[in-house]
Structures are given as structure tokens and as C-alpha cells.
Design a protein around this motif. Structure first.
Motif, mmCIF file in Angstrom:
data_model
loop_
_atom_site.group_PDB
_atom_site.id
_atom_site.type_symbol
_atom_site.label_atom_id
_atom_site.label_comp_id
_atom_site.label_asym_id
_atom_site.label_seq_id
_atom_site.Cartn_x
_atom_site.Cartn_y
_atom_site.Cartn_z
ATOM 1 N N THR A 32 40.330 51.371 58.228
ATOM 2 C CA THR A 32 41.571 50.823 57.687
ATOM 3 C C THR A 32 42.697 51.829 57.856
ATOM 4 O OG1 THR A 32 42.569 49.780 55.741
ATOM 5 C CG2 THR A 32 41.194 51.703 55.336
ATOM 6 N N ALA A 33 43.921 51.360 57.640
ATOM 7 C CA ALA A 33 45.078 52.245 57.532
ATOM 8 C C ALA A 33 45.791 51.994 56.210
ATOM 9 C CB ALA A 33 46.032 52.019 58.702
ATOM 10 N N ASN A 34 45.144 51.244 55.328
ATOM 11 C CA ASN A 34 45.727 50.898 54.048
ATOM 12 C C ASN A 34 45.580 52.067 53.069
ATOM 13 O OD1 ASN A 34 45.350 49.715 51.138
ATOM 14 N ND2 ASN A 34 46.638 48.282 52.277
ATOM 15 N N ILE A 35 46.702 52.682 52.760
ATOM 16 C CA ILE A 35 46.704 53.885 51.914
ATOM 17 C C ILE A 35 46.125 53.601 50.533
ATOM 18 C CG2 ILE A 35 48.177 55.611 50.788
ATOM 19 C CD1 ILE A 35 47.826 56.011 53.831
ATOM 20 N N GLU A 36 46.452 52.463 49.950
ATOM 21 C CA GLU A 36 45.941 52.150 48.612
ATOM 22 C C GLU A 36 44.414 52.029 48.610
ATOM 23 O OE1 GLU A 36 47.791 52.399 45.894
ATOM 24 O OE2 GLU A 36 49.360 52.956 47.306
ATOM 25 N N ALA A 37 43.853 51.395 49.622
ATOM 26 C CA ALA A 37 42.392 51.278 49.705
ATOM 27 C C ALA A 37 41.756 52.647 49.908
ATOM 28 C CB ALA A 37 41.995 50.340 50.847
ATOM 29 N N THR A 79 40.683 54.605 62.021
ATOM 30 C CA THR A 79 41.756 53.624 62.136
ATOM 31 C C THR A 79 42.200 53.549 63.582
ATOM 32 O OG1 THR A 79 43.757 52.781 61.088
ATOM 33 C CG2 THR A 79 43.719 55.136 61.602
ATOM 34 N N LEU A 90 45.268 48.353 63.275
ATOM 35 C CA LEU A 90 45.232 48.483 61.813
ATOM 36 C C LEU A 90 46.519 49.125 61.291
ATOM 37 C CD1 LEU A 90 41.531 49.600 61.361
ATOM 38 C CD2 LEU A 90 42.506 47.359 60.842
ATOM 39 N N LYS A 127 49.409 46.674 60.925
ATOM 40 C CA LYS A 127 49.322 45.749 59.798
ATOM 41 C C LYS A 127 49.948 46.315 58.526
ATOM 42 C CE LYS A 127 45.123 43.447 61.352
ATOM 43 N NZ LYS A 127 43.718 43.165 61.046
ATOM 44 N N GLU A 128 50.162 47.615 58.499
ATOM 45 C CA GLU A 128 50.707 48.271 57.306
ATOM 46 C C GLU A 128 52.215 48.453 57.438
ATOM 47 O OE1 GLU A 128 48.721 48.735 54.704
ATOM 48 O OE2 GLU A 128 47.097 47.957 55.937
ATOM 49 N N LYS A 129 52.911 48.447 56.321
ATOM 50 C CA LYS A 129 54.344 48.693 56.328
ATOM 51 C C LYS A 129 54.598 50.198 56.380
ATOM 52 C CE LYS A 129 55.996 44.672 53.844
ATOM 53 N NZ LYS A 129 55.168 43.643 53.784
ATOM 54 N N ILE A 154 51.954 57.287 58.064
ATOM 55 C CA ILE A 154 50.711 56.742 57.505
ATOM 56 C C ILE A 154 49.533 57.611 57.920
ATOM 57 C CG2 ILE A 154 49.109 54.787 57.556
ATOM 58 C CD1 ILE A 154 51.628 52.973 57.881
#
Length: 67
Positions: A8-13, A28, A32, A35-37, A43
Motif C-alpha cells: 500500500t501507499a496509504n499512510i493511515e493504514a 508499494t 498504489l 491512488k493516494e492524495k 508519501i
């Protein structure tokens, strides 16, 4: 031994599982990241700051100048 890597590249996850103490690393890729802002470079820097383990960051250029 089982190792847990998030793809993933989702920081919160990443923060969530890292804070739980079960995260061994992150992988990542450009899809991926898209998909993130936010700025993909920032990131990636944040992922490296958070994760105390291996981080695999795939790239799309074949040289350091982005060509």
C-alpha cells in the motif's frame, strides 16, 4: 517465522499497523501511490520515516533523471 508486509501507499493504514507492532515492512508501486492524495515523493519519504523495516518502492524510470 511469518513476516507481515503491507502492499500500500496509504499512510493511515501504514501507521495503524505499525502502531500495533505487527508491521515488518511495506511494498508499494506507482499505481498504489497514484491512488493516494499528495505528492508521491513526499508519501514515499513518509513511509520510510514510519516503517522500521524494509521498504520496497518501485519506480518507472530506468535512470536517475526520469527518462
Amino acid at each position: 517465522m511469518v513476516k507481515i508486509f503491507l502492499d500500500t501507499a496509504n499512510i493511515e493504514a501504514i501507521k495503524k499497523y505499525n502502531d500495533m507492532g505487527i508491521l515488518d515492512g511495506v511494498t508499494t508501486n506507482p499505481t498504489l501511490l497514484a491512488k493516494e492524495k499528495g505528492d508521491p515523493i513526499e508519501i514515499m519519504r513518509e513511509i520510510v520515516r514510519i516503517v522500521n523495516g524494509p521498504v520496497s518502492l518501485e519506480v518507472v524510470s530506468t535512470d536517475t533523471e526520469g527518462r
